[in-house]
Design a protein around this motif. Structure first.
Motif, PDB file in Angstrom:
ATOM      1  N   CYS A  55       0.787  -1.927  -0.215  1.00 46.15           N
ATOM      2  CA  CYS A  55       0.097  -0.053   0.072  1.00 46.15           C
ATOM      3  C   CYS A  55       0.766   1.516  -0.023  1.00 46.15           C
ATOM      4  O   CYS A  55       0.517   1.989  -0.601  1.00 46.15           O
ATOM      5  CB  CYS A  55      -0.640   0.465   1.099  1.00 46.15           C
ATOM      6  SG  CYS A  55      -2.388  -1.033   1.264  1.00 46.15           S
ATOM      7  N   GLY A  58       2.442   1.657  -3.797  1.00 48.31           N
ATOM      8  CA  GLY A  58       1.550   2.572  -4.547  1.00 48.31           C
ATOM      9  C   GLY A  58       0.814   3.332  -3.918  1.00 48.31           C
ATOM     10  O   GLY A  58       0.562   3.868  -5.317  1.00 48.31           O
ATOM     11  N   VAL A  65      -4.528   3.253  -4.803  1.00 49.57           N
ATOM     12  CA  VAL A  65      -4.299   2.185  -3.401  1.00 49.57           C
ATOM     13  C   VAL A  65      -6.351   1.797  -2.433  1.00 49.57           C
ATOM     14  O   VAL A  65      -6.446   2.991  -2.033  1.00 49.57           O
ATOM     15  CB  VAL A  65      -3.677   2.582  -2.852  1.00 49.57           C
ATOM     16  CG1 VAL A  65      -3.421   0.660  -1.698  1.00 49.57           C
ATOM     17  CG2 VAL A  65      -3.016   1.834  -3.179  1.00 49.57           C
TER      18      VAL A  65
END
Length: 301
Positions: A55, A58, A65
């Motif tokens: 996460c 991203g 995300v």
């Protein structure tokens, strides 16, 4: 555990407008205050580390995300809990065959498993656990303390058993199910050592960042960067020790002696390659020298 807590704080700061994440984060904090044991269980789920790191990566790349997935970790963990015991040593892993955030181990996962398939897994794991406890007590104690999750994999296309570990999934071992419980016991030892070294690398740098240089790994046809070679060397130290102990116990002595000598030679060769690479830190040199010493003087303490 503190590392995972910091990852969750970093996500909160990286996505201050994500209401779904903040609601889930509030649940985690509420658990920390009201039920410390359950809070630790959530943070110690192996896949949480990988999920949080993905996460963060991203978000840094500007991707969309979905952070509300944190709430799924707060719920009771998915999978089949087991309670295995042999000679007074208990191991209680979960077979994670349906979890929403199963880590990518580079091989196709198996599952969801049927009740009959899960029953076979339980029997085979119990057999492997008995082998570890009765003939490899030291390794069994480490597995019992640290391996919380078994992730079933599909076997290789030719039917061969496979196993894997993930750098960011401390506490999990992934494997297909071999017919021979000795090989399943070996897979638990082998992959846990990868997991163990990954945890050490979170604390201490043992080598420089992987660069262009690659090295011969005796157990593979391709050349490997220094980090991968170090991982393989340490894990195969455990493989060599496993077969040496099997041979000493008299269990399948011919196979055990043959495999023990093969993996001893491979591990020693790889360790010497690492020591000559010029890419290890001072800590890495000390660590690898001890690995080499352990291979040359098995059972020497």
């Amino acid at each position: 555990m503190s590392k995972r807590a910091l990852l969750l704080v970093a996500l909160r700061r990286a996505a201050p407008e994500d209401d779904g994440y903040h609601a889930a984060y509030a649940e985690v904090r509420a658990l920390q205050r009201a039920d410390r044991v359950r809070w630790e269980e959530v943070l110690l789920r192996p896949e949480l580390d990988a999920w949080a790191a993905d996460c963060l990566r991203g978000l840094a790349a500007g991707e969309d995300v979905q952070l509300g997935g944190l709430g799924e970790f707060v719920r009771l963990g998915a999978g089949r809990p087991l309670a295995l015991e042999c000679d007074g040593l208990r191991w209680a892993p979960v077979i994670d065959h349906v979890g929403p955030h199963r880590v990518d181990y580079g091989r196709p996962p198996a599952g969801p498993l049927t009740p009959s398939e899960l029953a076979v897994w339980e029997v085979r794991l119990a057999d492997a656990w008995g082998i570890l406890v009765q003939r490899h007590r030291w390794h069994a104690e480490a597995v019992a303390a640290c391996v919380t999750t078994i992730v079933p994999l599909r076997p290789a296309p030719g039917g061969e058993a496979v196993s894997a570990a993930a750098r960011r999934a401390y506490g999990a071992v992934a494997a297909s199910l071999p017919d021979d419980p000795v090989l399943l016991a070996l897979a638990l030892v082998h992959e846990f050592l990868h997991v163990q070294l990954g945890a050490l690398l979170d604390l201490v740098p043992l080598h420089r960042p992987n660069g262009a240089a690659v090295y011969h790994a005796p157990w593979r046809p391709d050349l490997r960067p220094v980090g991968a070679l170090l991982q393989g060397t340490y894990a195969h130290l455990g493989v060599a020790d496993f077969w040496r102990t099997e041979a000493a116990s008299g269990a399948g002595r011919e196979r055990a002696e043959r495999e023990g000598e093969r993996w001893r030679a491979h591990t020693l060769s790889a360790g010497e390659t690492l020591l000559a690479s010029g890419e290890l830190t001072d800590y890495g040199l000390e660590f690898t020298a001890e690995v080499v010493r352990s291979v040359r003087e098995p059972g020497g303490g």
